[in-house]
Design a protein around this motif. Structure first.
Motif, PDB file in Angstrom:
ATOM      1  N   ILE A 181       0.843  -1.197   0.000  1.00 50.43           N
ATOM      2  CA  ILE A 181       0.000   0.000   0.000  1.00 50.43           C
ATOM      3  C   ILE A 181       0.881   1.251   0.000  1.00 50.43           C
TER       4      ILE A 181
ATOM      5  N   TYR B 148      -3.972   3.746   2.501  1.00 53.65           N
ATOM      6  CA  TYR B 148      -3.801   4.426   1.225  1.00 53.65           C
ATOM      7  C   TYR B 148      -4.448   5.806   1.237  1.00 53.65           C
TER       8      TYR B 148
ATOM      9  N   SER C 201      -5.036   8.992  -1.635  1.00 51.35           N
ATOM     10  CA  SER C 201      -4.851   9.531  -2.980  1.00 51.35           C
ATOM     11  C   SER C 201      -4.283  10.937  -2.877  1.00 51.35           C
TER      12      SER C 201
ATOM     13  N   TYR D 275       2.015   2.269  -3.431  1.00 48.72           N
ATOM     14  CA  TYR D 275       1.030   2.982  -4.258  1.00 48.72           C
ATOM     15  C   TYR D 275       0.677   4.351  -3.696  1.00 48.72           C
ATOM     16  N   SER D 276       0.807   4.529  -2.400  1.00 46.52           N
ATOM     17  CA  SER D 276       0.421   5.778  -1.751  1.00 46.52           C
ATOM     18  C   SER D 276       1.543   6.817  -1.725  1.00 46.52           C
TER      19      SER D 276
END
Length: 161
Positions: free
Chosen positions: A71, A151, A153, A74-75
């Motif tokens: 995670i 996570y 965005s 991606y974060s």
């Protein structure tokens, strides 16, 4: 229609409860609690130290990660992009790692620009990190004003700033 509305309300309540449970035990984000002090070696040069006072004077994010955390993979680019654009002062603190080489490979793979610090058990305990990623947003006086686990965005991070 009423059944659909009830289902939506139940979903929102359950989701809100899950988020509240996830943040149990974290440092308070009411703007009254000061961020705990740290002075940690930098990944790029372990002889150099970075301390929390270097974040004073502007809104900042302290982002805790582990190099094995998917995670985080991606974060982290989301917070790094905001750091690169000058939207936020950010520093990442590596925890739960085997070697600095592991962190360097992780950072290089993601092409991270924000400072990466080598954390320790005391840092994790002081910031009550129990999952990765965990991050805290601080005001210019280093008071904690937001917190999150998991996570985030780019938009989610912007909204917390």
């Amino acid at each position: 229609m009423i059944k659909y509305l009830i289902n939506v309300i139940i979903f929102v309540v359950v989701l809100s409860a899950a988020f509240a449970y996830q943040e149990l035990g974290m440092l308070e984000d009411n703007g009254r609690q000061s961020a705990p002090y740290f002075s940690l070696p930098m990944m790029s040069d372990e002889s150099q130290r970075y301390n929390i006072s270097q974040l004073q004077g502007e809104r900042s994010v302290v982002y805790f990660f582990a190099p094995w955390c998917n995670i985080c993979r991606y974060s982290m680019p989301n917070i790094d992009k905001l750091h690169r654009l000058g939207k936020v002062n950010a520093v990442a603190i590596a925890l739960d790692f085997q070697s600095t080489e592991e962190i360097e490979a992780f950072s290089k793979d993601l092409n991270l620009s924000m400072p990466i610090l080598l954390g320790n058990i005391k840092t994790a305990s002081d910031y009550k990190v129990k999952a990765y990623p965990t991050y805290y947003v601080m005001d210019p006086e280093l008071k904690i004003i937001e917190r999150s686990i998991g996570y985030s965005s780019e938009l989610g991070i912007r909204l917390r700033l």
